[in-house]
Design an enzyme around this catalytic site. Structure first.
Site, mmCIF file in Angstrom:
data_model
loop_
_atom_site.group_PDB
_atom_site.id
_atom_site.type_symbol
_atom_site.label_atom_id
_atom_site.label_comp_id
_atom_site.label_asym_id
_atom_site.label_seq_id
_atom_site.Cartn_x
_atom_site.Cartn_y
_atom_site.Cartn_z
ATOM 1 C CE1 TYR A 173 -3.886 2.245 0.472
ATOM 2 C CE2 TYR A 173 -2.632 3.215 2.273
ATOM 3 C CZ TYR A 173 -3.701 3.252 1.408
ATOM 4 O OH TYR A 173 -4.592 4.298 1.461
ATOM 5 N N GLY A 197 3.008 1.380 -3.102
ATOM 6 C CA GLY A 197 2.099 1.483 -4.240
ATOM 7 C C GLY A 197 1.593 2.901 -4.416
ATOM 8 C CE LYS A 198 -3.681 4.836 -2.110
ATOM 9 N NZ LYS A 198 -4.773 5.421 -2.916
ATOM 10 C CB VAL A 253 -8.132 3.024 15.360
ATOM 11 C CG1 VAL A 253 -8.201 4.421 14.760
ATOM 12 C CG2 VAL A 253 -8.203 3.089 16.862
ATOM 13 C CG PHE A 300 -11.436 1.833 19.366
ATOM 14 C CD1 PHE A 300 -10.734 0.640 19.303
ATOM 15 C CD2 PHE A 300 -10.742 2.980 19.728
ATOM 16 C CE1 PHE A 300 -9.371 0.589 19.596
ATOM 17 C CE2 PHE A 300 -9.392 2.945 20.032
ATOM 18 C CZ PHE A 300 -8.704 1.757 19.964
ATOM 19 N N PRO A 306 3.005 3.236 12.347
ATOM 20 C CG PRO A 306 1.850 4.873 11.168
ATOM 21 C CD PRO A 306 2.075 3.397 11.223
ATOM 22 C CD GLN A 317 5.133 11.655 17.409
ATOM 23 O OE1 GLN A 317 6.168 11.776 16.761
ATOM 24 N NE2 GLN A 317 4.798 12.514 18.357
#
Length: 319
Positions: free
Chosen positions: A150, A153-154, A192, A196, A279, A281
């Protein structure tokens, strides 16, 4: 920015996805003819059901890696699974979608002298060594990790866009999209916000990775769509890349506690190991978007999460 009144024939690849379906609705509202192209790999027809009766809306089931033949004035290239669960399921196809898809939309744009916007991603910055991330930062990305299909690819798609612009004069726009949330998110995409809400509403344990202290910046979908439209409607010399996202930073554990309180759930927080290359941040520097597009997010996290809560609560009631 002034409202654009020109009626265009617009192709939205990935148009039945989370962002694509909202973009299609906005473009119809603005008076354009819209062609929605999608292979439904990670999207849903339900996202565009309400648009099917619109006289200016056309739905085509097709993979963006196949040649495109329609005549259009503008192209928004949003075709690609955007969550790790979906893009890691078939990583080779993810690379093909990014690279061959970019080539196909660029070829179409070149043939019809159309403007074409690439929905790139904050993932081009990888696990950033600079914080927040401006467009001038070249990133810290692994070319061989499980997310590389991804991320790289981007990055390659951006390369193709700028090479087509320099070599052939194609009218390009590149948006780097940061975490976006809202209605029409796939409930099982592993991201996320959706994770959640679905876990909390079902009374399941809420899964956090690492210590939950990593940060993200969340932009509500209507704000993001406004940014994409403004970028497409901007003068041709504004090619981007332009960061689009919310610069307000939030720790993942804070988000989990907010959603627990909002849903009045008794779910517990549990902690799992941090995924590879995840990551620590992520926060956009949107100085460029403010200056060039007069754009910045307007919807507060409180209001955006409330709308998202209603959407996911409706899905669980219908199940």
């Amino acid at each position: 920015m002034p409202t654009i009144h020109t009626k265009n024939r617009v192709l939205v690849t990935g148009g039945a996805g989370f962002l694509g379906s909202h973009l299609c609705a906005r473009l119809l509202q603005d008076g354009h003819e819209v062609i929605c192209l999608d292979n439904f790999y990670s999207s849903s027809r339900n996202n565009v059901l309400a648009l099917l009766q619109h006289p200016n809306f056309e739905l085509i089931e097709q993979d963006v890696t196949s040649p495109l033949t329609m005549k259009v004035d503008e192209i928004y290239n949003l075709a690609c699974p955007a969550s790790p669960i979906h893009y890691q399921r078939d990583p080779v196809q993810t690379v093909k979608t990014n690279v061959l898809g970019a080539l196909n939309v660029l070829d179409l744009a070149r043939r019809h002298n159309a403007k074409v916007l690439q929905a790139s991603t904050s993932e081009v910055y990888g696990d950033p060594a600079m914080h927040p991330q401006p467009e001038s930062y070249n990133g810290n990305v692994s070319p061989i990790g499980v997310r590389s299909c991804y991320d790289e690819g981007k990055r390659c798609a951006e390369t193709l866009f700028f090479d087509h612009h320099r070599q052939y004069g194609v009218k390009i726009k590149v948006a780097r999209i940061f975490n976006t949330y809202g209605p029409h998110m796939h409930p099982d995409d592993g991201r996320v916000v959706s994770n959640f809400f679905m876990q909390a509403l079902a009374g399941h344990d809420i899964t956090l990775y690492g210590d939950g202290q990593q940060t993200r910046s969340f932009c509500y979908v209507s704000d993001l769509i406004e940014g994409l439209v403004r970028l497409m409607d901007s003068p041709l010399w504004i090619t981007g890349p332009v960061n689009l996202g919310n610069p307000e930073e939030l720790r993942i554990r804070e988000l989990a506690n907010d959603i627990l309180a909002r849903t009045q759930s008794d779910s517990r927080l549990i902690f799992e190991p941090l995924p590879q290359d995840d990551p620590k941040q992520r926060r956009p520097d949107i100085t460029l978007a403010k200056r060039l597009l007069q754009w910045e997010p307007r919807v507060s996290l409180h209001d955006g999460l409330e709308q998202t809560h209603r959407y996911f609560a409706g899905l669980t009631q219908d199940a």
